[in-house]
Design an enzyme around this catalytic site. Structure first.
Site, mmCIF file in Angstrom:
data_model
loop_
_atom_site.group_PDB
_atom_site.id
_atom_site.type_symbol
_atom_site.label_atom_id
_atom_site.label_comp_id
_atom_site.label_asym_id
_atom_site.label_seq_id
_atom_site.Cartn_x
_atom_site.Cartn_y
_atom_site.Cartn_z
ATOM 1 N N PRO A 64 0.826 -1.216 0.000
ATOM 2 C CG PRO A 64 -0.873 -1.590 1.574
ATOM 3 C CD PRO A 64 0.433 -2.153 1.071
ATOM 4 C CB SER A 68 7.915 2.878 -8.016
ATOM 5 O OG SER A 68 6.788 3.034 -8.840
ATOM 6 C CD GLU A 301 5.122 -8.146 -14.254
ATOM 7 O OE1 GLU A 301 3.929 -7.911 -13.973
ATOM 8 O OE2 GLU A 301 5.689 -9.219 -14.005
HETATM 9 C C1 LIG Z 1 -4.723 -4.074 -12.051
HETATM 10 C C2 LIG Z 1 -3.392 -4.163 -11.387
HETATM 11 C C3 LIG Z 1 -2.816 -5.394 -11.152
HETATM 12 C C4 LIG Z 1 -1.591 -5.487 -10.466
HETATM 13 N N1 LIG Z 1 -1.066 -6.720 -10.189
HETATM 14 C C5 LIG Z 1 0.030 -6.799 -9.385
HETATM 15 C C6 LIG Z 1 0.512 -8.075 -8.939
HETATM 16 O O1 LIG Z 1 -0.011 -9.132 -9.317
HETATM 17 N N2 LIG Z 1 1.579 -8.104 -8.089
HETATM 18 C C7 LIG Z 1 2.188 -6.963 -7.661
HETATM 19 O O2 LIG Z 1 3.142 -7.056 -6.900
HETATM 20 N N3 LIG Z 1 1.767 -5.743 -8.076
HETATM 21 C C8 LIG Z 1 0.695 -5.633 -8.912
HETATM 22 N N4 LIG Z 1 0.243 -4.393 -9.322
HETATM 23 C C9 LIG Z 1 0.882 -3.208 -8.792
HETATM 24 C C10 LIG Z 1 1.753 -2.448 -9.776
HETATM 25 O O3 LIG Z 1 2.903 -3.188 -10.089
HETATM 26 C C11 LIG Z 1 2.050 -1.081 -9.129
HETATM 27 O O4 LIG Z 1 0.847 -0.345 -9.143
HETATM 28 C C12 LIG Z 1 3.150 -0.324 -9.844
HETATM 29 O O5 LIG Z 1 4.398 -0.977 -9.681
HETATM 30 C C13 LIG Z 1 3.285 1.113 -9.341
HETATM 31 O O6 LIG Z 1 3.322 1.178 -7.955
HETATM 32 P P1 LIG Z 1 2.362 2.227 -7.203
HETATM 33 O O7 LIG Z 1 0.979 1.983 -7.700
HETATM 34 O O8 LIG Z 1 2.587 2.101 -5.742
HETATM 35 O O9 LIG Z 1 2.809 3.636 -7.726
HETATM 36 P P2 LIG Z 1 3.970 4.549 -7.094
HETATM 37 O O10 LIG Z 1 5.181 3.726 -6.880
HETATM 38 O O11 LIG Z 1 3.412 5.281 -5.933
HETATM 39 O O12 LIG Z 1 4.238 5.565 -8.289
HETATM 40 C C14 LIG Z 1 3.373 6.679 -8.536
HETATM 41 C C15 LIG Z 1 3.938 7.447 -9.740
HETATM 42 O O13 LIG Z 1 5.265 7.926 -9.444
HETATM 43 C C16 LIG Z 1 6.175 7.438 -10.416
HETATM 44 N N5 LIG Z 1 7.462 7.151 -9.800
HETATM 45 C C17 LIG Z 1 7.683 6.558 -8.601
HETATM 46 N N6 LIG Z 1 8.994 6.426 -8.379
HETATM 47 C C18 LIG Z 1 9.631 6.926 -9.463
HETATM 48 C C19 LIG Z 1 10.998 7.077 -9.842
HETATM 49 N N7 LIG Z 1 12.012 6.639 -9.074
HETATM 50 N N8 LIG Z 1 11.285 7.653 -11.045
HETATM 51 C C20 LIG Z 1 10.268 8.087 -11.846
HETATM 52 N N9 LIG Z 1 8.965 7.965 -11.544
HETATM 53 C C21 LIG Z 1 8.646 7.403 -10.366
HETATM 54 C C22 LIG Z 1 5.534 6.178 -10.978
HETATM 55 O O14 LIG Z 1 6.046 5.862 -12.264
HETATM 56 C C23 LIG Z 1 4.077 6.580 -10.997
HETATM 57 O O15 LIG Z 1 3.833 7.359 -12.140
HETATM 58 C C24 LIG Z 1 -0.937 -4.298 -10.054
HETATM 59 C C25 LIG Z 1 -1.506 -3.050 -10.343
HETATM 60 C C26 LIG Z 1 -2.723 -2.974 -10.990
HETATM 61 C C27 LIG Z 1 -3.318 -1.618 -11.251
#
Ligand SMILES: Cc1cc2nc3c(=O)[nH]c(=O)nc-3n(C[C@H](O)[C@H](O)[C@H](O)COP(=O)(O)OP(=O)(O)OC[C@H]3O[C@@H](n4cnc5c(N)ncnc54)[C@H](O)[C@@H]3O)c2cc1C
Length: 321
Positions: A64, A68, A301
């Site tokens: 939660p 990233s 991913e």
């Molecule tokens: C339908 C769905 C299915 C999923 N299935 C899985 C699963 O099976 N297993 C699993 O583990 N995860 C799963 N995910 C999670 C997905 O991998 C994450 O949502 C994704 O990695 C981004 O993490 P976050 O949502 O916490 O965004 P955040 O990490 O909070 O990022 C928010 C924004 O900031 C940007 N950002 C953050 N850090 C940086 C950086 N260092 N440089 C540049 N930009 C940055 C991101 O690119 C994004 O635009 C799923 C997500 C969805 C929506």
């Protein structure tokens, strides 16, 4: 099968229904991890059942607090007798409600610096101490559920550590994500191809000003650009898959394929809506679904911003002056 063959199969499934291809996404990463790094007992216990579908696996990385910045993860396992006790939560976990096996990336040494040196992949079978939330509502990709996992001092045996040696989880998972990113790129190519097929068909059926709309240069140019993007995306994806099959490091190539193919699929899905005019906005036409399914490949991913970070870091590492 080879990764290249796997990519083609995935593309074909996604051309029909992206959710179906998604259901084997995390599953295939965990399969790859067990077959590459698993102990003989782990391979024997899981792979036959994962192959025939009686065990569905899910990959649990995102928390939660962030997906990233995996190094900031909080879910941890502490030694507990001859096993481990897991506490923490994961979110957006695809396939979770029907999962028989969770490939969980978590902290097993909280003193490790940098944090990734203290991570392990635990092979967790759902049971006491694990709560799986109801399905999280989402824009598209609705044929497969995504849920939250809450671990409350859940006990797993010592042999749950992938490969048998703790704290190896980060490099193991990074290798697995190469397969995962090729799989997501292939899903994007499949959705893009489906959107292109629908647009090519509709542009011949629909007439305006006395001719099929594809003969209007603006529409014909759209189709040409859509087809070019999808072809390029497929070739990049297969190139990454072949590199992985050759045993070479493929994180940059898999990242490029995932980045390019997902952005192409999003653009092509939008353009397919455009070609369909008002009908593109109607639930009666599949292009409406492609448009809702495509964004997942941009975020899942590892977001495309993270892919760019991976590509840039590898560009420099491979071309040091
Ligand atoms: C339908 C769905 C299915 C999923 N299935 C899985 C699963 O099976 N297993 C699993 O583990 N995860 C799963 N995910 C999670 C997905 O991998 C994450 O949502 C994704 O990695 C981004 O993490 P976050 O949502 O916490 O965004 P955040 O990490 O909070 O990022 C928010 C924004 O900031 C940007 N950002 C953050 N850090 C940086 C950086 N260092 N440089 C540049 N930009 C940055 C991101 O690119 C994004 O635009 C799923 C997500 C969805 C929506």
């Amino acid at each position: 099968m080879s990764t290249a063959c796997f990519a083609r199969v995935t593309e074909e499934l996604a051309r029909g229904w992206m959710s179906l291809a998604g259901a084997i996404g995390g599953h295939s990463v965990i399969t790859y991890l067990i077959s590459t790094f698993g102990t003989p007992e782990q391979r024997e216990r899981y792979l036959p059942k994962m192959a025939d579908g009686s065990i569905r696996a899910t990959m649990a990385l995102t928390e939660p607090g962030g997906g990233s910045d995996l190094q900031a993860m909080r879910t941890h396992a502490v030694p507990d007798g001859d096993g481990w006790s897991i506490t923490g939560s994961k979110t957006w976990i695809s396939n979770a409600a029907h999962s028989g096996l969770i490939g969980l990336l978590c902290i097993t040494d909280r003193d490790a610096k940098p944090a990734h040196r203290g991570m392990s992949v635990l092979l967790v079978e759902p049971g006491d101490g694990l709560t799986i939330s109801k399905k999280l509502p989402k824009l598209g990709y609705r044929g497969i559920e995504a849920c939250e996992l809450i671990f409350d001092a859940m006990r797993v045996p010592g042999h749950a550590v992938l490969g048998g040696t703790p704290h190896q989880g980060w490099p193991q998972m990074m290798r697995g994500l190469e397969v995962g990113r090729i799989q997501v790129a292939s899903r994007a190519v499949g959705v893009g191809q489906a959107a292109l097929d629908a647009a090519v068909r509709y542009a011949q059926e629909r007439e305006s000003f006395g001719k099929p709309i594809w003969q209007h240069q603006s529409v014909g140019n759209l189709l040409a650009d859509m087809a070019t993007k999808i072809r390029a995306a497929r070739l990049l994806t297969l190139d990454a898959a072949e590199r992985l099959d050759a045993g070479q490091r493929a994180d940059m190539e898999a990242g490029m394929a995932k980045l390019f193919a997902s952005e192409a699929a999003m653009q092509v899905a939008l353009d397919a809506v455009r070609v369909h005019g008002g009908y593109g906005y109607s639930k009666e036409f599949d292009v409406e679904r492609y448009f809702r399914d495509a964004p997942l490949m941009i975020v899942g991913e590892g977001t495309n911003e993270i892919q760019r970070n991976v590509i840039a870091a590898q560009l420099i590492a491979r071309n040091k002056i």
